[in-house]
Scaffold this active site. Sequence first.
Site, PDB file in Angstrom:
ATOM      1  N   HIS A   1       8.867   9.277   0.030  1.00 44.10           N
ATOM      2  CA  HIS A   1       8.288   8.055  -0.551  1.00 44.10           C
ATOM      3  C   HIS A   1       9.399   7.139  -1.061  1.00 44.10           C
ATOM      4  O   HIS A   1      10.503   7.609  -1.375  1.00 44.10           O
ATOM      5  CB  HIS A   1       7.391   8.417  -1.751  1.00 44.10           C
ATOM      6  CG  HIS A   1       6.116   9.097  -1.384  1.00 44.10           C
ATOM      7  ND1 HIS A   1       5.725  10.306  -1.938  1.00 44.10           N
ATOM      8  CD2 HIS A   1       5.122   8.731  -0.544  1.00 44.10           C
ATOM      9  CE1 HIS A   1       4.549  10.648  -1.444  1.00 44.10           C
ATOM     10  NE2 HIS A   1       4.161   9.722  -0.591  1.00 44.10           N
TER      11      HIS A   1
ATOM     12  N   CYS B   1       5.764  11.594  -9.659  1.00 42.64           N
ATOM     13  CA  CYS B   1       4.540  11.950  -8.915  1.00 42.64           C
ATOM     14  C   CYS B   1       3.452  12.564  -9.780  1.00 42.64           C
ATOM     15  O   CYS B   1       2.285  12.538  -9.423  1.00 42.64           O
ATOM     16  CB  CYS B   1       4.837  12.981  -7.831  1.00 42.64           C
ATOM     17  SG  CYS B   1       6.306  12.688  -6.914  1.00 42.64           S
TER      18      CYS B   1
HETATM   19  C1  CIR Z   1       3.031  15.509  -0.257  1.00 38.09           C
HETATM   20  O1  CIR Z   1       3.718  15.715   0.735  1.00 38.09           O
HETATM   21  O2  CIR Z   1       2.156  14.664  -0.270  1.00 38.09           O
HETATM   22  C2  CIR Z   1       3.271  16.357  -1.480  1.00 38.09           C
HETATM   23  N1  CIR Z   1       3.657  17.671  -1.084  1.00 38.09           N
HETATM   24  C3  CIR Z   1       4.304  15.744  -2.378  1.00 38.09           C
HETATM   25  C4  CIR Z   1       3.883  14.431  -2.951  1.00 38.09           C
HETATM   26  C5  CIR Z   1       4.882  13.889  -3.890  1.00 38.09           C
HETATM   27  N2  CIR Z   1       4.458  12.640  -4.416  1.00 38.09           N
HETATM   28  C6  CIR Z   1       5.262  11.617  -4.590  1.00 38.09           C
HETATM   29  O3  CIR Z   1       6.433  11.617  -4.195  1.00 38.09           O
HETATM   30  N3  CIR Z   1       4.737  10.521  -5.125  1.00 38.09           N
END
Ligand code: CIR
Length: 252
Positions: free
Chosen positions: A161, A244
């Site tokens: 992201h 996150c």
């Molecule tokens: C994903 O791949 O969606 C989750 N394992 C990690 C999400 C992390 N979120 C973020 O960077 N905002």
Amino acid sequence: MKIIAITRAVPAALAECELTYQTRVPIDVGRARRQHAEYQRVLQQHGYDVIELPEAPELADSVFVEDAAIVLDECAVITRPGAASRRPEVPTIRAALAPFRVLHEIREPATLDGGDVLILGRSIFVGLSKRTNRAAVEQLREIVRGFDYEVIPVPIDGALHLKSAITAAADELVVIAAGTVDPAVFGKPYIEVDAEAANMLRLHDVVLCPPPAAHYIPQLAAEGINVQVVDNSELAKAEGGLTCCSLIFASA
Ligand code: CIR
């Protein structure tokens, strides 16, 4: 005025999380829960009102609440996450935000993860990642029309992201994972750091950073930035960072 931090309990199914750039390694859910509790405690210590949503045991990535919404002062935008497995996380986030903001929705064919949205003043930077597409940029632009924001798409490379790769550590300093985005896009002074150090969470009085960022503390301190290390090593195995795990916003 209160500052709310919406979080969600670490799910039992965490080990089945989505992974894009990292290799799957065993995750200790108990340790992840203890680290997450400490994260919430730190937010409280800095004066934030933490609202912990109940565990969604089967939604492996549901602790990463940031991806399901963007909260602005004027409204909130409920996202349509890029990973189909994450879309069932959205209804509970919508319900949690409804008391606080007028809600707007990102709709098909757009996909958007909140982790791709970095707000710097009146600029909303949107990472064009594997999760977020140009249709989302257009919809977001339409939603915030009238609120005096500029919505700026940012190509990103090699990071899940935009906010995995960029942190605004101060109004006039961005921290960037080297090689992921063009620093010129932000029009600010910047420092480049290792990929696993770039996701920091800026609170009003301190910047929370993960352990791999600890060796940048002298550099940040020289810029007048107060840093506190928070260990998120288990959730980092799920490609999650400090931003996150919360949706932070002011409420009357
Ligand atoms: C994903 O791949 O969606 C989750 N394992 C990690 C999400 C992390 N979120 C973020 O960077 N905002």
